[in-house]
Design a protein around this motif. Sequence first.
Motif, PDB file in Angstrom:
ATOM      1  N   VAL A 190       0.811  -1.237   0.000  1.00  0.00           N
ATOM      2  CA  VAL A 190       0.000   0.000   0.000  1.00  0.00           C
ATOM      3  C   VAL A 190       0.839   1.279   0.000  1.00  0.00           C
ATOM      4  O   VAL A 190       0.310   2.355  -0.266  1.00  0.00           O
TER       5      VAL A 190
ATOM      6  N   HIS B 286       4.572  -2.666  -7.027  1.00  0.00           N
ATOM      7  CA  HIS B 286       5.313  -3.208  -5.863  1.00  0.00           C
ATOM      8  C   HIS B 286       4.429  -4.250  -5.157  1.00  0.00           C
ATOM      9  O   HIS B 286       3.349  -3.932  -4.660  1.00  0.00           O
TER      10      HIS B 286
ATOM     11  N   HIS C   4      11.364   3.495   0.980  1.00  0.00           N
ATOM     12  CA  HIS C   4      10.930   2.223   1.540  1.00  0.00           C
ATOM     13  C   HIS C   4       9.998   2.457   2.730  1.00  0.00           C
ATOM     14  O   HIS C   4      10.367   3.120   3.695  1.00  0.00           O
TER      15      HIS C   4
ATOM     16  N   PHE D 158      14.090  -7.760   4.240  1.00  0.00           N
ATOM     17  CA  PHE D 158      14.811  -7.092   5.326  1.00  0.00           C
ATOM     18  C   PHE D 158      14.656  -7.884   6.628  1.00  0.00           C
ATOM     19  O   PHE D 158      13.570  -8.394   6.914  1.00  0.00           O
TER      20      PHE D 158
ATOM     21  N   LEU E  57       4.120  -7.782  -2.519  1.00  0.00           N
ATOM     22  CA  LEU E  57       4.701  -8.508  -1.379  1.00  0.00           C
ATOM     23  C   LEU E  57       4.261  -9.958  -1.422  1.00  0.00           C
ATOM     24  O   LEU E  57       3.125 -10.249  -1.812  1.00  0.00           O
TER      25      LEU E  57
HETATM   26  P1  5GP Z   1       9.467  -4.106   5.482  1.00  0.00           P
HETATM   27  O1  5GP Z   1       9.789  -2.677   5.830  1.00  0.00           O
HETATM   28  O2  5GP Z   1       9.077  -4.851   6.730  1.00  0.00           O
HETATM   29  O3  5GP Z   1      10.519  -4.791   4.667  1.00  0.00           O
HETATM   30  O4  5GP Z   1       8.216  -4.071   4.518  1.00  0.00           O
HETATM   31  C1  5GP Z   1       6.921  -3.877   4.963  1.00  0.00           C
HETATM   32  C2  5GP Z   1       6.139  -3.364   3.770  1.00  0.00           C
HETATM   33  O5  5GP Z   1       4.772  -3.420   4.100  1.00  0.00           O
HETATM   34  C3  5GP Z   1       6.454  -1.911   3.403  1.00  0.00           C
HETATM   35  O6  5GP Z   1       6.885  -1.845   2.064  1.00  0.00           O
HETATM   36  C4  5GP Z   1       5.135  -1.182   3.625  1.00  0.00           C
HETATM   37  O7  5GP Z   1       4.903  -0.207   2.638  1.00  0.00           O
HETATM   38  C5  5GP Z   1       4.130  -2.302   3.550  1.00  0.00           C
HETATM   39  N1  5GP Z   1       2.936  -2.100   4.342  1.00  0.00           N
HETATM   40  C6  5GP Z   1       2.831  -1.525   5.567  1.00  0.00           C
HETATM   41  N2  5GP Z   1       1.550  -1.574   5.996  1.00  0.00           N
HETATM   42  C7  5GP Z   1       0.839  -2.189   5.020  1.00  0.00           C
HETATM   43  C8  5GP Z   1      -0.547  -2.531   4.890  1.00  0.00           C
HETATM   44  O8  5GP Z   1      -1.386  -2.263   5.760  1.00  0.00           O
HETATM   45  N3  5GP Z   1      -0.919  -3.175   3.764  1.00  0.00           N
HETATM   46  C9  5GP Z   1      -0.016  -3.468   2.763  1.00  0.00           C
HETATM   47  N4  5GP Z   1      -0.497  -4.094   1.692  1.00  0.00           N
HETATM   48  N5  5GP Z   1       1.288  -3.159   2.851  1.00  0.00           N
HETATM   49  C10 5GP Z   1       1.715  -2.534   3.969  1.00  0.00           C
END
Ligand code: 5GP
Length: 144
Positions: A38, A45, A122, A94, A47
Amino acid sequence: MSLDGAYDDGNIFAKIIRGEAPAAKVYEDDHVVAFMDVFPQSTGHTLVIPKQDAARNLLEADPAILATLIQTVQRVARAVREALKPDGIVVTQFNGAPAGQTVYHLHFHIIPTWEGVPHGRHAGGGMADPDELKALAAAIAAKL
Ligand code: 5GP
């Protein structure tokens, strides 16, 4: 959160797995879910997360679950390529806050990349439009 600590099943990805939080899903089966980030660093992008492992990071993951997970990352990355025609694709992961992790449920990032278009920050950029994410998820899913 450093590399030490316990899994917290109140994290946002655990909520997405349980259906308690919304997500623009690209793919889901008994083992994995792929959905749009999001706060995307680029258009598309995506996940990819395991469903059944209370692993906060790569180091804690069950190797068997990791095997399925990385195969799904490859499959989704191929679909991202077909759907969005990027010039390159960054795959990142990460481990621990000092390394940049912000959500403590194991996940891989698939970040399509275009020549001359820098990535957004990020986990710190603007929130994407939910309808646009749904459309992107559908376009990627169509290429799986
Ligand atoms: P990290 O920083 O742990 O490697 O990645 C976490 C990712 O989750 C980030 O890229 C962030 O933008 C994404 N993210 C955070 N909150 C949410 C959410 O509520 N929904 C989705 N789909 N992604 C999220």
